[in-house]
Scaffold this active site. Structure first.
Site, PDB file in Angstrom:
ATOM      1  N   THR A  39     -27.545  22.594   0.245  1.00 43.84           N
ATOM      2  CA  THR A  39     -26.901  21.335  -0.128  1.00 43.84           C
ATOM      3  C   THR A  39     -25.552  21.689  -0.717  1.00 43.84           C
ATOM      4  OG1 THR A  39     -29.028  20.329  -0.649  1.00 43.84           O
ATOM      5  CG2 THR A  39     -27.097  19.299  -1.624  1.00 43.84           C
TER       6      THR A  39
ATOM      7  N   ASP B  32      -1.351   8.814  -0.638  1.00 40.06           N
ATOM      8  CA  ASP B  32      -1.292  10.072  -1.372  1.00 40.06           C
ATOM      9  C   ASP B  32      -2.128  11.048  -0.562  1.00 40.06           C
ATOM     10  OD1 ASP B  32      -2.043  12.258  -2.913  1.00 40.06           O
ATOM     11  OD2 ASP B  32      -2.545  11.107  -4.690  1.00 40.06           O
TER      12      ASP B  32
ATOM     13  N   HIS C 255     -28.191  13.858  -0.947  1.00 42.49           N
ATOM     14  CA  HIS C 255     -29.505  14.187  -1.492  1.00 42.49           C
ATOM     15  C   HIS C 255     -29.736  13.595  -2.884  1.00 42.49           C
ATOM     16  CE1 HIS C 255     -33.345  16.186  -1.564  1.00 42.49           C
ATOM     17  NE2 HIS C 255     -33.108  16.760  -0.411  1.00 42.49           N
TER      18      HIS C 255
ATOM     19  N   MET D 187      -9.799   2.747   1.643  1.00 45.30           N
ATOM     20  CA  MET D 187      -8.530   3.386   1.988  1.00 45.30           C
ATOM     21  C   MET D 187      -8.540   4.885   1.700  1.00 45.30           C
ATOM     22  SD  MET D 187      -5.635   0.553   1.266  1.00 45.30           S
ATOM     23  CE  MET D 187      -4.600   1.228   2.559  1.00 45.30           C
TER      24      MET D 187
ATOM     25  N   HIS E  44      -5.554   9.161   0.486  1.00 44.44           N
ATOM     26  CA  HIS E  44      -6.025   7.843   0.038  1.00 44.44           C
ATOM     27  C   HIS E  44      -4.851   6.999  -0.413  1.00 44.44           C
ATOM     28  CE1 HIS E  44      -5.487   8.737  -4.307  1.00 44.44           C
ATOM     29  NE2 HIS E  44      -5.769   9.973  -3.950  1.00 44.44           N
ATOM     30  N   CYS E  45      -5.087   5.715  -0.596  1.00 42.92           N
ATOM     31  CA  CYS E  45      -4.060   4.809  -1.093  1.00 42.92           C
ATOM     32  C   CYS E  45      -4.007   4.941  -2.612  1.00 42.92           C
ATOM     33  CB  CYS E  45      -4.385   3.372  -0.702  1.00 42.92           C
ATOM     34  SG  CYS E  45      -3.126   2.199  -1.210  1.00 42.92           S
TER      35      CYS E  45
ATOM     36  N   HIS F 185     -26.396  17.051   2.454  1.00 44.72           N
ATOM     37  CA  HIS F 185     -27.524  17.849   2.925  1.00 44.72           C
ATOM     38  C   HIS F 185     -27.912  17.386   4.321  1.00 44.72           C
ATOM     39  CE1 HIS F 185     -31.370  20.039   2.525  1.00 44.72           C
ATOM     40  NE2 HIS F 185     -31.949  18.979   3.057  1.00 44.72           N
TER      41      HIS F 185
ATOM     42  N   GLU G 155     -22.294  31.239   2.247  1.00 48.61           N
ATOM     43  CA  GLU G 155     -23.177  31.293   3.409  1.00 48.61           C
ATOM     44  C   GLU G 155     -24.586  30.896   3.019  1.00 48.61           C
ATOM     45  OE1 GLU G 155     -22.708  35.222   4.979  1.00 48.61           O
ATOM     46  OE2 GLU G 155     -20.723  34.771   5.802  1.00 48.61           O
TER      47      GLU G 155
ATOM     48  N   HIS H  57      -8.300  -0.155  -4.192  1.00 50.34           N
ATOM     49  CA  HIS H  57      -7.833   0.210  -2.852  1.00 50.34           C
ATOM     50  C   HIS H  57      -8.747   1.265  -2.230  1.00 50.34           C
ATOM     51  CE1 HIS H  57      -3.784  -1.781  -2.442  1.00 50.34           C
ATOM     52  NE2 HIS H  57      -4.067  -2.020  -3.720  1.00 50.34           N
TER      53      HIS H  57
ATOM     54  N   HIS I 141       0.854  -1.187   0.000  1.00 48.89           N
ATOM     55  CA  HIS I 141       0.000   0.000   0.000  1.00 48.89           C
ATOM     56  C   HIS I 141       0.892   1.240   0.000  1.00 48.89           C
ATOM     57  CE1 HIS I 141      -3.646  -2.324   0.878  1.00 48.89           C
ATOM     58  NE2 HIS I 141      -2.963  -2.978   1.791  1.00 48.89           N
TER      59      HIS I 141
ATOM     60  N   HIS J  19      -3.561  14.726  -0.228  1.00 51.83           N
ATOM     61  CA  HIS J  19      -3.782  15.900  -1.073  1.00 51.83           C
ATOM     62  C   HIS J  19      -3.216  17.166  -0.427  1.00 51.83           C
ATOM     63  CE1 HIS J  19      -7.331  13.829  -3.393  1.00 51.83           C
ATOM     64  NE2 HIS J  19      -6.176  13.212  -3.529  1.00 51.83           N
TER      65      HIS J  19
END
Lengths: 470, 262
Positions: free
Chosen positions: A275, A109, A301, A160, A146-147, A252, A271, A155, A106, A111
């Site tokens: 949703t 990564d 939703h 993951m 995530h993997c 939502h 503001e 994965h 494994h 972000h």
């Protein structure tokens, strides 16, 4: 004097414009990691430090929904993986540990990493080994990790993913409650609800035909005893991510308007949002004040995912009612539109195919509970208490206990119009349920033998008799 | 009790196989003759057609019991005597001492926690060698009845299911059915070392590899590869790409092959 000093210090730090220049000196700490729906302590005013993260990868079998299990691949033993909380300028020393019992290599990564692969290349690790790499958090925001090992989609589909938060200097404004929620879609060989250990189905994943769409890795991770809570007047902050792999979330909360949303987890704040769209591999920070007590339902939703595939959670708010903001029901008037009132669900002949009939009362109760949690729970609630003024209770229900054929008929044919249950009037629509005779017998036996009801046992023959009257 | 009966039936049938096969082909004990051919591997070696010559392959992965015999004969591979350049700290970590397995381990389970150096030497000491990736993949693309079963969804699904099941290495050898060549356990028990395991460069950043080797995918497309087929092979190449020669792993064993002398 003390105060003056610290404000001077704050100003000095703010002069640094490039986060890469923020020094961590020799300050070092272990990161607090939490499993969902909890989040670690806010960074507050703490300075940038070297932050040591130890993340263990575990492949393990766990429950998807009642009666259904799945082999999850996890960061830290949960889906989503442990929540990581950092601040801008931290130098994260990341230890990725692949448990020796695991079968596969494994990596991770994140972000939040600036650099090729987001750490994936440096963290590729086989079972029984640990890889260490380090990165500096440059941009504030809420990020998915995530993997990214081949096959990447598989994965991620097996669970993951998780979230890493990079708080701005000085931290996010303090709120009363914070929670960690992440949506994911799952693809199983058997259809939704089919019992037993369900293997991953690659073809369904490629076609993006999910059997389960859930919050926090399983059906019911945020309902019943697992519901998240707040008190009237409190501000709630939700860190919401979407692991995917395939679907985009229309997040939502029924009965709430988001006061503030950090769209896509970045700086831009919108503001008064109803949703908010959360892309696969993306996140959002959502804030709202809760003013009225009650149960608020969290949904994707794209609504069939919520009521048929599991993407449903509950926020329970307790405290004083405020009739100015929400009155509750004021009046019940008669309204007669044209056309028939009964709705029916589409029927198929496939329902009974995979069913194994229950062999004993205990099995009837077990299977019946599974069907209840999949089919009836959304309206009649976990303990059969129903929802006041909307869905009648099944617990200690005089209407239910008075006439078993009438009760069976409600399930197999649907029921509409005014009824009186335990002295209260309900005027609603129950659609006919798409269940086999065995399933109806099991679920009704479960209902009759729970929550102070009359302990009747309903058989397939009784159900078939009611069906044939039609 | 049942276990014992099963074992004796199993041993008898294994014994029969040996007899029949030794008579039939006059080959090395516990090995089976593999007729070479040209084939298109799924991934690696620029995905051109590769040629595999005739060779013999061990019917089963090397077992714990066999490895015990080996270290008795070659003490340099005993846990405490092994050279740290050739093994990592988890080498034979499931052994009690230099010559005995822990009580939790079965003699007829595949030996694991061995490095590539150790596996290579084991085979050479038997007058054999480790299989190449091409050889291993060539034999492993068979299911029970077909020698190239790669396009069958059932074949791929079975392999993927195993990849997803944790802790299968506790099982004894020979519990899965043999493939069309008469070889057991290539899938479904443990990963296996190959001689040139690191010849396909996987960077650990799989998405990039896909990019770099775009022509590999075209290659697979030309033999009508399904997604499933790619995925199963991908996972094997991923694990090989993550290894170093001194590593040892709980789920990683090996078997040997032998060249045919003409």
């Amino acid at each position: 004097m003390m105060c003056l000093l610290s404000s001077c210090f704050d100003k000095q730090e703010k002069i640094i414009e490039n986060a890469a220049d923020i020094s961590v000196g020799s300050y070092e700490m272990m990161a607090e990691l939490t499993s969902p729906p909890n989040v670690p302590t806010p960074v507050g005013k703490r300075r940038a430090k070297k932050l040591i993260v130890k993340m263990e990868i575990l492949e393990k079998e766990s429950e998807m929904t009642d009666g259904v299990t799945y082999v999850y691949w996890t960061f830290g033993g949960t889906v989503p993986g442990s929540f990581i909380r950092t601040r801008v300028g931290d130098e994260v020393e990341f230890h990725l540990q692949n448990h020796p019992d695991n079968k596969l290599p494994h990596n991770i990564d994140l972000h939040a990493v600036t650099g090729p692969g987001g750490g994936a290349e440096s963290s590729f690790v086989v079972p029984g080994h640990e890889k260490v790499f380090s990165f500096k958090t440059l941009n504030p925001g809420l990020y998915v990790y995530h993997c990214a090992t081949a096959p990447v989609g598989m994965h991620i589909a097996n669970g993951m993913y998780g979230l890493i938060l990079v708080e701005p200097e000085g931290g996010l404004p303090i709120v009363d409650k914070e929670y960690y929620i992440m949506q994911g879609d799952f693809y199983t060989k058997g259809a939704n609800g089919e019992r037993g250990l369900q293997p991953f189905d690659m073809q369904k994943a490629v076609d993006e035909k999910a059997d389960y769409v859930v919050f926090n890795g399983k059906v019911g991770a945020l309902t019943g005893d697992n519901a998240i809570t707040a008190n009237v007047g409190e501000t709630v902050r939700l860190f919401v991510g979407n692991g995917g792999p395939g679907l985009v979330s229309s997040f939502h909360v029924i009965g709430e308007i988001f006061d503030k949303v950090n769209i896509e987890g970045g700086d831009l704040i919108n503001e008064n949002v109803q949703t908010t769209l959360i892309p696969a591999g993306g996140a959002a920070i959502i804030e709202f004040r809760v003013d009225v007590p009650g149960s608020y339902i969290l949904v994707d939703h794209s609504i069939f995912r919520a009521f048929n595939k599991g993407a449903l959670g509950v926020l329970n708010v307790v405290g004083e009612e405020d009739k100015k903001i929400y009155s509750g029901e004021i009046r019940d008037d008669i309204y007669l539109p044209e056309g028939p009132g009964i709705q029916s669900m589409p029927t198929t002949n496939e329902i009974a195919a995979s069913e194994i009939p229950a062999k004993s009362f205990e099995e009837q109760m077990e299977f019946g509970k599974q069907t209840y949690m999949q089919t009836c729970f959304a309206c009649h609630q976990a303990d059969g208490q129903g929802v006041p003024n909307a869905f009648p209770p099944l617990a200690k229900s005089d209407y239910l206990n008075a006439d078993v054929d009438r009760a069976i008929s409600a399930v197999v044919n649907g029921l509409t119009g005014e009824i009186t249950v335990n002295g209260k009037k309900y005027n609603s629509v129950m659609t006919r349920q798409m269940l086999s005779s065995d399933e109806v017998a099991n679920v009704m036996t479960y209902v009759y033998n729970s929550w102070g009801n009359s302990k009747k046992v309903v058989t397939k023959a009784m159900v078939d008799k009611v069906k044939s009257k039609k | 009790m049942i276990n014992n009966i099963m074992k004796s039936i199993f041993l008898k049938s294994v014994f029969l196989i040996f007899i029949i096969q030794s008579i039939g082909f006059g080959q090395t004990k516990n090995m089976v003759y593999i007729e070479g051919n040209r084939y298109l591997p799924l991934y690696g070696r620029d995905s051109t057609v590769v040629e595999v010559r005739d060779f013999e392959m061990d019917i089963f992965p090397v077992t714990n019991a066999e490895y015990v015999d080996f270290v008795k004969k070659y003490p340099k591979w005993q846990k405490s005597k092994s050279i740290k350049l050739f093994v990592d700290n988890s080498y034979l970590t499931n052994w009690k001492n230099d010559l005995e397995l822990k009580d939790s381990e079965q003699p007829n389970s595949p030996v694991t926690y061995v490095s590539w150096f150790a596996a290579k030497d084991y085979c050479e000491c038997q007058g054999k060698r480790l299989p190449t990736v091409d050889e291993w993949e060539y034999v492993a693309m068979a299911d029970e009845i077909t020698k190239d079963a790669r396009v069958k969804p059932s074949y791929n699904q079975q392999i993927l299911t195993w990849y997803e099941t944790p802790r299968s290495n506790k099982n004894a050898i020979g519990m899965n059915s043999k493939n069309a060549w008469g070889v057991y356990d290539l899938h479904g028990l443990v990963w296996e070392w190959t001689l040139d395991f690191n010849s396909v460069l996987i960077t650990g950043e799989s998405r990039k590899d896909g990019d770099k080797d775009a022509n590999l995918f075209c290659g697979s497309a030309s033999i009508n590869a399904t997604d499933l087929m790619n995925y199963a092979a991908f996972m094997r190449y991923a694990i090989r790409g993550g290894l170093k020669a001194k590593y040892s792993m709980k789920n990683l064993g090996f078997r040997c092959v032998k060249d045919i002398k003409n």
